[in-house]
Design an enzyme around this catalytic site. Structure first.
Site, PDB file in Angstrom:
ATOM      1  CG  HIS A 425      41.716  40.190  47.690  1.00 30.06           C
ATOM      2  ND1 HIS A 425      42.268  40.090  48.818  1.00 30.06           N
ATOM      3  CD2 HIS A 425      40.641  40.177  47.817  1.00 30.06           C
ATOM      4  CE1 HIS A 425      41.375  40.061  49.713  1.00 30.06           C
ATOM      5  NE2 HIS A 425      40.163  39.918  49.344  1.00 30.06           N
ATOM      6  CB  CYS A 801      31.704  53.045  42.766  1.00 24.65           C
ATOM      7  SG  CYS A 801      31.402  51.742  41.975  1.00 24.65           S
TER       8      CYS A 801
HETATM    9  C1  PEP Z   1      34.910  48.076  39.848  1.00 20.30           C
HETATM   10  O1  PEP Z   1      35.158  46.788  39.172  1.00 20.30           O
HETATM   11  O2  PEP Z   1      35.388  49.183  39.579  1.00 20.30           O
HETATM   12  C2  PEP Z   1      34.545  47.781  41.309  1.00 20.30           C
HETATM   13  C3  PEP Z   1      34.455  48.983  41.986  1.00 20.30           C
HETATM   14  O3  PEP Z   1      34.175  46.741  42.008  1.00 20.30           O
HETATM   15  P1  PEP Z   1      35.255  45.693  42.499  1.00 20.30           P
HETATM   16  O4  PEP Z   1      36.421  46.347  42.831  1.00 20.30           O
HETATM   17  O5  PEP Z   1      34.593  45.029  43.675  1.00 20.30           O
HETATM   18  O6  PEP Z   1      35.160  44.539  41.396  1.00 20.30           O
END
Ligand code: PEP
Ligand code: MG
Length: 847
Positions: A425, A801
């Site tokens: 996080h 992403c």
């Molecule tokens: C992922 O899981 O790669 C993502 C982009 O979403 P998050 O980091 O918010 O879980």
């Protein structure tokens, strides 16, 4: 080229000699260019790498043949000339040929002191680099009339033979020792670390010494025409009378080159020579297509150019130089783009700890978000907010961060955590905010209650103490370190504009808030590839309404809370659309487990009970009921969308209403709505049916036509495997490689920091897979998902992403796999744009 017995192959460097970088090395080739430019380079001979290799393996050398090129009484120098300018090499040796007879002659021509100094220096460097004597031996030799006798005595004592008098023998031994030094293990490892191939050879150049010692104006120096730190045009360097080699750089009493208030300059002493040097610098720049540092000697008023090397430069200077050369038409924009290393760019986007300053490291961990910041230690988000309110920059230190720390993070100038990895996080949020962060710093201990941090060497730091975070190196430093400011100047923008002309894969930004979106625009992303909508709920007023929604007992209560969230979300999206001005925006529906919005402490629960006007026991019970054993694998993402569909309904409505408003304001946009954490086709079907119905209702109610694309975030292995059927209902697939990596490895992204270093050190993983895409495993799932998806829908848009989206190697993988774009945090966008251009240029030499 000449051959002698015993075999020795060498070439005198003349304008037409066959000198190549591959055979004779970079320096030899460079000297030939200087000679072709008619610069006054003393006679020079180049030995090709194959000869040097033979010498290393014991081939005898006819040094007399080499020396015959320089006239009977000449002294010579030998310099290394590898094929790559940055590959290092053995130390240069000057004044070869000095012996008792030459010394006597020098005493007459140049005076005793100068002759002694030259001879002493040669004996010492021969003793250290050729006879391999311990340099410490000469530590106690004090300069003066006795020094020469003393070094000769030490030499003889240690080697059991007098110092060699024969210039040919001296030269043979120098060549042999340099050839062998190149083959040594440490030299090999060192140059390989700098990118040299394993079999890289060494050329050597032998040059007549131009003595910087004489009766008239004599001395030596170096000059360059740009600043090594900024890259801006500026003459710098030093000159020292009666000196040789690079003495001027080390000497305190050296002269400045141009007129300077701080002391005498070469411009005062020999203005014509300075003008000559400036002219030479200008021609080097054009002919060598590079900013060069020129090493020169003046002997009785006569200028000689001994060497020219690429100006040593910081990343910022390298970029500035490349752009200036291309703007002046010296190199092409293509070359300028290729001259800047993409990974180095991030250094320019943030403050950096000045590498020249001292470093008192108190903790080290993962370099999760680059940059440098100094602030006062704060151990809670509340303390960080209070500190910001007082106008005191602070560093937030936590064991790890949770959503409720976000406001604290917003108030801090840097974040340091004891736990966590590259996609924990703290790391993800800090990168998004452009805050320097060091996570998983497990060599320190923190005690949030006592507000103390124990450094790795046992020192105690308390709340309010000043520390500096170096997010680029992954270190926390005691006190305030010197920093360098970011360099987002015109050169930076120009280079990236050229890069955009060449690249063939899109680059978007992950942006959750208006501030992120503004950064996305600042770094010229082509749109938003991931807007994590949950981050919009962390502001005070929304947080409470969100909690009311979560605590709602009945659908009616939930609907009431959602109806208050609706206008806030609509305003969020309107603002994003305004900032992005019609560029694509991909909005991910709510993803995290609901309990992330609940307080973690008793105190927090009490505050919440107060805010909700409910008994503490009831709030506690409800929070307990929402708690999950494995929240990251629990009730989150699309599962929430299926079980509590009103949340997604509210978000979709907010998106569409914002689209209608934006169109009315003259900024039409086609939003992309993305469903997270999908693992089955039916999940998509259920969500899509409701969203399509809602869109139809809004269209008829508002009488406004609008369009949207619905897509799926692929972040479970099953979604990759079943991408074929999932694509039936999706206009695009975006791979969330953070969760996909977590789930493919079965490895918690929030806990990996604890053992990742050990795993990488022991070679279990070649790299942290949360940092560098695991192309073997996760990559195979990506390829499978892409291929199966495209089989169903040839025009399916594919992207990535996860955090990997900004990494050059991952971009190369996505490009090969035919992805349409990558999306990464705004601060990585420039690196991604440049890396993508490098890939296209390296693959197509034609463009
Ligand atoms: C992922 O899981 O790669 C993502 C982009 O979403 P998050 O980091 O918010 O879980
Ligand atoms: Mg995810």
């Amino acid at each position: 080229m000449q051959k002698y017995e015993p075999f020795i192959e060498f070439s005198e460097i003349t304008p037409s000699a066959k000198i190549t970088t591959a055979d004779h090395g970079w320096k030899a080739k460079c000297l030939q260019r200087l000679i072709r430019m008619d610069l006054p380079v003393p006679a020079t001979v180049a030995l090709p790498a194959r000869t040097v290799r033979l010498i290393a393996s014991g081939q005898s050398i006819d040094s007399k043949a080499i020396l015959s090129h320089f006239g009977p009484d000449s002294l010579v120098s030998v310099r290394p000339s590898p094929a790559g300018p940055d590959w290092g090499g053995p130390a240069t040796i000057l004044n070869i040929g000095l012996n008792a007879a030459r010394h006597t002659a020098l005493c007459q021509s140049h005076g005793r002191a100068a002759a002694d100094a030259l001879y002493t220096r040669f004996v010492q460097s021969y003793a250290i680099h050729v006879a391999r004597l311990d340099p410490d031996m000469f530590e106690d030799v004090s300069p003066g009339p006795e020094a020469l006798r003393e070094v000769l005595r030490l030499y003889e004592y240690e080697t059991d033979e007098p110092f060699p008098e024969d210039p040919a023998r001296q030269l043979s031994e120098v060549l042999r020792s340099m050839a062998r030094a190149w083959e040594g293990t440490s030299a090999r490892l060192l140059r390989q670390a700098k990118g040299a191939p394993e079999e890289a050879g060494l050329g050597l150049v032998v040059q007549r010494m131009a003595q910087g010692i004489g009766q008239g104006i004599s001395g030596s120096g170096v000059i360059q025409f740009v600043d090594s730190v900024t890259g801006c045009a500026r003459i710098t360097g030093r000159y020292l009378g009666q000196s040789q080699g690079r003495d001027a750089l080390a000497a305190r009493e050296a002269l400045y080159l141009t007129r300077d208030q701080r002391g005498p300059s070469l411009e005062d002493t020999a203005p014509a020579i300075l003008q000559d040097l400036i002219g030479m610098g200008a021609s080097c720049r054009i002919r060598l297509r590079e900013e060069m540092q020129i090493e020169f000697t003046i002997e009785d008023g006569v200028l000689a150019v001994l060497d020219a090397v690429k100006v040593a430069r910081s990343v910022r200077a390298g970029l500035h130089i490349a752009v200036a050369l291309a703007e002046d038409g010296v190199i092409s924009p293509r070359d300028a783009v290729l001259r800047v290393e993409p990974r180095a760019l991030s250094e320019l986007l943030h403050h950096q700890v000045d590498p020249r300053g001292p470093r008192d490291v108190i903790a080290s961990g993962i370099a999760a978000s680059p940059g440098a910041a100094t602030g006062r230690l704060m151990f809670s988000p509340e303390a960080a907010q209070a500190s910001a309110a007082r106008g005191e920059p602070c560093i937030l230190v936590r064991r790890e961060t949770a959503p409720e720390d976000i406001r604290g993070m917003h108030s801090a100038v840097g974040v340091l955590t004891e736990r966590g990895g590259m996609t924990s996080h703290a790391a993800v949020i800090a990168r998004g905010l452009g805050l320097p962060a060091v996570v998983g710093a497990s060599d320190m201990r923190i005690n949030p209650r006592e507000k103390r941090l124990t450094s790795r060497d046992g020192r105690i730091f308390s709340e309010g103490d000043l520390i500096t975070l170096d997010g680029s190196r992954g270190e926390a430093l005691a006190g305030q370190a010197e920093t360098l400011p970011p360099a987002l100047d015109d050169s930076f923008r120009q280079l990236l504009a050229w890069a955009d002309d060449f690249r063939d894969i899109g680059v978007r930004a992950n942006a959750d808030t208006p501030a992120d979106a503004a950064n996305a625009r600042r770094f010229e992303a082509e749109g938003i590839g991931l807007c994590r909508t949950e981050h919009m709920f962390f502001e005070e007023d929304r947080f409470t309404v969100m909690r009311e929604m979560i605590f709602a007992d009945t659908p009616a209560d939930r609907a009431s809370a959602l109806s208050r969230l609706l206008p806030m979300q609509r305003a969020d999206f309107s603002e994003l659309f305004d900032i992005m001005q019609g560029l694509p925006v991909c909005i991910r529906l709510f993803d995290p487990p609901l309990h992330e919005f609940l307080p973690a402490t008793r105190e927090g629960l009490r505050e919440l009970a107060e805010a909700l006007g409910k008994p503490l026991s009831e709030v506690t019970r409800r929070a307990e009921a929402l708690r999950e054993v494995n929240p990251m694998l629990g009730m989150r993402g699309v599962r929430l969308g299926v079980v509590l569909p009103e949340i997604y309904d509210m978000q979709a409505q907010a998106i569409f209403e914002a689209v209608i408003d934006a169109a009315a304001r003259g900024t039409p946009v086609v939003p992309e709505v993305m469903i997270p954490l999908v693992s089955a086709r039916r999940e998509v079907e259920l969500v899509k049916t409701r969203i399509d119905a809602l869109a139809a209702t809004l269209r008829s109610r508002s009488k406004a036509a609008f369009d949207y694309r619905l897509g799926v975030m692929v972040e479970t292995p099953r979604a990759c495997l079943r991408a074929g059927e999932i694509a039936q209902h999706a206009a695009f697939l975006s791979f969330g490689t953070n969760d996909l990596t977590q789930m493919t490895y079965g490895l918690s992204r929030d806990d990996a920091g604890r053992f990742m270093n050990t795993y990488v050190q022991q070679g279990v993983f070649p790299e942290d897979p949360f940092h560098i895409l695991d192309t073997d495993g996760v990559g195979e799932l990506l390829l499978m998902g892409a291929e199966r998806g495209r089989q169903t829908r040839a025009d399916l848009r594919l992207s990535i992403c996860g955090e990997h989206g900004g990494d050059p190697d991952s971009i190369a993988f996505c490009r090969r796999a035919g992805f349409d774009y990558v999306s990464c945090s705004p601060y990585r966008v420039p690196m991604a744009r440049l890396a993508a251009a490098h890939l296209a240029l390296k693959e197509n030499p034609e463009i």
